[in-house]
Design an enzyme around this catalytic site. Structure first.
Site, PDB file in Angstrom:
ATOM      1  CB  CYS A 252       1.890 -35.404  38.902  1.00 16.78           C
ATOM      2  SG  CYS A 252       3.048 -34.720  40.134  1.00 16.78           S
TER       3      CYS A 252
ATOM      4  CG  HIS B  23      -1.247 -36.861  42.508  1.00 12.11           C
ATOM      5  ND1 HIS B  23      -0.835 -37.698  41.499  1.00 12.11           N
ATOM      6  CD2 HIS B  23      -0.139 -36.203  42.923  1.00 12.11           C
ATOM      7  CE1 HIS B  23       0.458 -37.565  41.319  1.00 12.11           C
ATOM      8  NE2 HIS B  23       0.910 -36.655  42.166  1.00 12.11           N
TER       9      HIS B  23
END
Length: 491
Positions: A348, A457
């Site tokens: 991310c 994630h």
């Protein structure tokens, strides 16, 4: 038709943060579920950078997802209607029912939004009480925070709205447990004190019979029972709620290094850059659970060294954390590490840092308009007001890994990648809700697979991919490969 009576409730509050409320709430949810009740968790307001994306693409606190899993149900935003995600000193992004409302300074949130928030959380709780047999509520911090009580929506006022008896949890491992319990009761209003049904003393080590005189004194002093003494449980591998829990986990890991985790020379050393605004650090938990991995967090150039791999994790403020990397000298050191053949995984925000340029013209994340990235990949990241929150599934085919691995996870980001042609995209994913949709490329990888990044994630929660990645490092070290030893999600 008889109208359904609202389900009964019970609430766990704590004498302080990180006393174990989230875990004990999950445990109580699991116990009641095992007894045949339909149970749901609830936390009206959560402050955490460990977020989770629900099945319908909404953002809630990770702890409530864990508690919903303990109940055997899917998590929804009613279980955590308000989520605060700190992004700078005294500024948080406010998430209401899974969608960003905006960034608010602490005073503005307290004065402008909290008066409305009470109605939001009461309605969410009401829907849960209409659907389930029991709702288990979790408080936040301590109910004795005097400066916050007049606008409380998460502790004693919430207990009053829910008509919930309160179990007060205290952490004996940090010391001062009797003072913390008695002091908390003394600072409560009489009607709040009456709502406390008893105490749970958590994280006890040793012979409980030696604690008995103190328990007897506490019951005599307060007139309330000690309902349980919970032993300190090491190695649970449950995902933590916030960075305070991370500090505790790191201390515990340091104390337990003597545990059998394979011969030191056969352990893979993986360094995680501990960014100041680190988010979703639960992405790293599966590595910490691997017996052949020694995990450590790095905040300075003096401690990076030459590990087998480095993880650049997520960040709530990628621009600010990238500037911190440069200010500390870690950015230059990471580039030298990569040039010498080091392995780097970016997740991310860490993935966004790997590109050539990061732009934030509307100051969505920070006050910096443009910044150069680490330039390992030629893509550009542009931050926008719209946040992408979605659960994804698909497949991975990283260079150097044998075969294709099935993967799943979730995305939470405002950064939008502009990827030029020719960059290797190691993932093919789609919205988990629409399996008929085409698989689309995601992430980036170097030709040799030593450097790769992704928005996903939970990417390391995929057991096959995680073990395959670790085995490439073992092979490089002349060590035999290991089979996937456990399913992390089933621990």
């Amino acid at each position: 038709m008889t109208e359904r009576i609202a389900a009964p409730t019970i609430m766990l509050q704590g004498t302080a943060s990180d006393v174990g409320k989230s875990l004990l709430t999950a445990a109580l949810c699991a116990i009641l579920t095992a007894d045949g009740w339909r149970v749901a968790p609830f936390k009206s307001q959560n402050m955490s950078l460990n977020a989770y994306v629900t099945w319908d693409g909404k953002e809630i606190g990770r702890a409530q997802e864990m508690q919903a899993e303990a109940c055997g149900i899917l998590a929804t935003t009613d279980m955590n209607p308000i989520l605060l995600k700190p992004k700078a000193d005294m500024v948080s992004q406010v998430i209401v029912h899974g969608r960003p409302l905006g960034d608010y300074e602490a005073r503005a949130y307290r004065e402008d939004l909290l008066p409305q928030a009470g109605q939001i959380v009461r309605e969410a709780l009401g829907r849960l009480r209409a659907q389930y047999d029991v709702v288990v509520l979790e408080g936040a911090g301590s109910p004795a925070e005097i400066n916050l009580k007049d606008r409380d929506i998460v502790n004693m006022r919430m207990a009053g709205w829910a008509d919930a008896p309160v179990l007060l949890v205290a952490d004996i491992d940090r010391g001062g447990v009797f003072a913390s319990i008695v002091g908390t009761l003394e600072l409560l209003e009489p009607h709040e004190r009456e709502r406390v049904a008893g105490f749970i003393i958590n994280k006890f080590r040793g012979d409980v019979s030696l604690l008995q005189p103190g328990l007897d004194w506490l019951e005599a002093r307060t007139g309330k029972p000690v309902l349980g003494v919970v032993p300190y449980l090491d190695g649970l591998a449950l995902e933590a709620e916030d960075s305070l829990s991370l500090d505790t986990a790191l201390r515990d890991a340091a104390k337990s290094e003597q545990r059998e985790r394979g011969e030191p020379g056969e352990r893979l050393e993986i360094a995680v850059i501990r960014l100041p605004r680190l988010s979703n650090f639960t992405d790293i938990d599966p590595l910490a659970a691997e017996p052949d991995v020694q995990l450590r967090y790095v905040e300075a150039t003096s401690t990076l060294g030459m590990p087998d791999a480095v993880v650049l994790p997520g960040s709530k403020n990628t621009m600010a954390d990238l500037a911190w990397l440069r200010d500390t000298g870690l950015a230059d050191q990471l580039c030298r590490y990569a040039e010498r053949g080091g392995r780097v995984l970016g997740i991310c925000g860490g993935y966004e840092m790997m590109g050539a340029t990061l732009r934030d013209p509307e100051h969505t994340e920070s006050y910096v308009t443009e910044q150069m990235g680490l330039a390992w990949f030629p893509f550009e990241t542009n931050f926008a007001a719209d946040k992408r929150t979605i659960r994804v599934s698909g497949e991975a085919w990283l260079p150097g890994l044998e075969g294709v691995c099935e993967i799943e996870g979730y995305e939470i980001h405002t950064g939008q990648i502009e990827m030029p042609p020719g960059v290797m995209r190691p993932f093919l994913v789609r919205d988990s809700r629409t399996l008929e949709a085409p698989l689309l490329p995601e992430g980036a990888a170097s030709a040799d697979g030593r450097i790769w990044g992704t928005f996903i994630h939970g990417i390391l929660h995929n057991d096959g991919l995680r073990r395959a990645w670790l085995n490439t490092m073992r092979s490089e070290r002349g060590l035999p490969p290991q089979a996937a030893g456990f399913a992390f999600g089933e621990r």
